[in-house]
Scaffold this active site. Sequence first.
Site, mmCIF file in Angstrom:
data_model
loop_
_atom_site.group_PDB
_atom_site.id
_atom_site.type_symbol
_atom_site.label_atom_id
_atom_site.label_comp_id
_atom_site.label_asym_id
_atom_site.label_seq_id
_atom_site.Cartn_x
_atom_site.Cartn_y
_atom_site.Cartn_z
ATOM 1 N N GLY A 1 0.826 -1.199 0.000
ATOM 2 C CA GLY A 1 0.000 0.000 0.000
ATOM 3 C C GLY A 1 0.861 1.249 0.000
ATOM 4 O O GLY A 1 2.080 1.196 -0.126
ATOM 5 N N GLY B 1 1.117 5.639 1.454
ATOM 6 C CA GLY B 1 0.623 6.771 2.217
ATOM 7 C C GLY B 1 0.818 8.032 1.407
ATOM 8 O O GLY B 1 0.960 7.981 0.175
ATOM 9 N N MET C 1 3.368 10.055 1.284
ATOM 10 C CA MET C 1 4.701 10.288 0.748
ATOM 11 C C MET C 1 5.528 9.026 0.573
ATOM 12 O O MET C 1 6.671 9.100 0.135
ATOM 13 C CB MET C 1 5.465 11.258 1.663
ATOM 14 C CG MET C 1 4.863 12.649 1.750
ATOM 15 S SD MET C 1 5.866 13.775 2.756
ATOM 16 C CE MET C 1 5.681 13.017 4.380
ATOM 17 N N ALA C 2 4.985 7.873 0.890
ATOM 18 C CA ALA C 2 5.780 6.645 0.851
ATOM 19 C C ALA C 2 4.934 5.461 0.395
ATOM 20 O O ALA C 2 3.700 5.470 0.529
ATOM 21 C CB ALA C 2 6.379 6.367 2.233
ATOM 22 N N LYS C 3 5.609 4.455 -0.148
ATOM 23 C CA LYS C 3 4.977 3.190 -0.499
ATOM 24 C C LYS C 3 5.524 2.097 0.413
ATOM 25 O O LYS C 3 6.665 2.167 0.868
ATOM 26 C CB LYS C 3 5.253 2.847 -1.967
ATOM 27 C CG LYS C 3 4.559 3.769 -2.964
ATOM 28 C CD LYS C 3 4.834 3.341 -4.402
ATOM 29 C CE LYS C 3 4.110 4.247 -5.388
ATOM 30 N NZ LYS C 3 4.385 3.874 -6.795
ATOM 31 N N VAL C 4 4.694 1.098 0.664
ATOM 32 C CA VAL C 4 5.067 0.019 1.572
ATOM 33 C C VAL C 4 5.037 -1.305 0.816
ATOM 34 O O VAL C 4 4.072 -1.603 0.089
ATOM 35 C CB VAL C 4 4.122 -0.042 2.792
ATOM 36 C CG1 VAL C 4 4.584 -1.125 3.763
ATOM 37 C CG2 VAL C 4 4.076 1.321 3.499
ATOM 38 N N LYS D 1 9.098 0.409 4.058
ATOM 39 C CA LYS D 1 8.471 1.688 3.723
ATOM 40 C C LYS D 1 9.507 2.559 3.021
ATOM 41 O O LYS D 1 10.544 2.894 3.606
ATOM 42 C CB LYS D 1 7.976 2.351 5.013
ATOM 43 C CG LYS D 1 7.179 3.618 4.826
ATOM 44 C CD LYS D 1 6.693 4.100 6.202
ATOM 45 C CE LYS D 1 5.829 5.326 6.119
ATOM 46 N NZ LYS D 1 5.347 5.741 7.473
ATOM 47 N N ASP E 1 0.046 13.293 15.536
ATOM 48 C CA ASP E 1 -0.840 12.916 14.428
ATOM 49 C C ASP E 1 -1.628 11.661 14.802
ATOM 50 O O ASP E 1 -1.734 10.707 14.023
ATOM 51 C CB ASP E 1 -0.033 12.690 13.152
ATOM 52 C CG ASP E 1 -0.915 12.707 11.899
ATOM 53 O OD1 ASP E 1 -2.032 13.267 11.955
ATOM 54 O OD2 ASP E 1 -0.488 12.162 10.861
#
Length: 358
Positions: A55, A57, A59-62, A77, A172
């Site tokens: 998946g 987010g 700013m990043a992919k996992v 990540k 957050d």
Amino acid sequence: MFCARCHREYDAARFCPYDGAELHDAPQTTLFASRPTRRRGEILGDRYIICGYLGRGAMAKVYLAEDRQNLRPVAIKILEPAHAGAQRTRERFLREAQAAAMIGHPNIVRVFDVGQRSDGSPYLVMEYLFGESLGDWLRRERVMDAELAVPVLRHAANALGAAHRVGIIHRDVKPDNLFLVGQPGDPYAVKVLDFGLAKNTAQAGLTVTGFAVGTVEYMSPEQVVSDLHDQRTDIYALGIVMYRTFTGSLPFARIEDDTDILAQHLLVAPPPPSQVKPELDPRIESVILKAARKHPDNRYPTMDALVEDLDRLASDRPLLADAPLQLTDTYEPRGVFARRATTYFYKRLGMLPRSLQG
């Protein structure tokens, strides 16, 4: 021994005592669901081989990967190249690893390693988590029963309390950053995720006056106006998480844009949760409203105090939340920018600033 159905691990058994599935000798990436990716087979740090896509987010992919040293699955990540060149973004990305190492709590996702790809993008090697976020749950089920919600929120509060004790404020806290470990709909553990916006109170440099950090729907009044904040900022956010978890709704709605939500966090008392869900236990309502007070001094002073009240819900002991407020529950801005911002938000809602009232 590992159960591929619920992802529990046992010292010795043939079948899972929980769901009866046959156990495997150890977790294997072939047992885990992931999506195809062009990066399959890529090796990072001469150790981690990417096996699938999990998946992304903001700013990043996992990715699902296998640690070739112990053949165990991990999640990697990777910060997107478009963001990797920004120093402040890199600092916040790597802060997650630093925070996890400092806290070392079982309800906080573990970060095993950090590295950098050949294109300069940093990556984090983390424990693989099976399940779904509280956000996913609430989008599907809308409301969580108290029998499950209270333990989930208690675990989250314990983890955040551990962070606060080493001087780290998450900043957050929201349902998407609370991960329910286990089969969707039947979690057995909670992990707090994403310390990328965390602030170490012993350090400085990641907060800019006039720039609010966090997620709009869960931001405390002090975050809204970029004032100094402490652990009670996370307590407020968890109070808003509790509000949504027990009622299925957020206390403040968007009128025209996100500015309206920010203004309400700062200036408007939340509607009583029982107004949204009349059958809600009044004691749960008291805990929610105590955590989400405007004035930080009216909130729980620590996560431990919030946990204490969550425990008292199962007994007849009086709640800390029921003690009379010592102060008028309005937020008093401290900084020059905060005072100017507060005046703006009053005008945004068509309200008269307190300095001009009566």
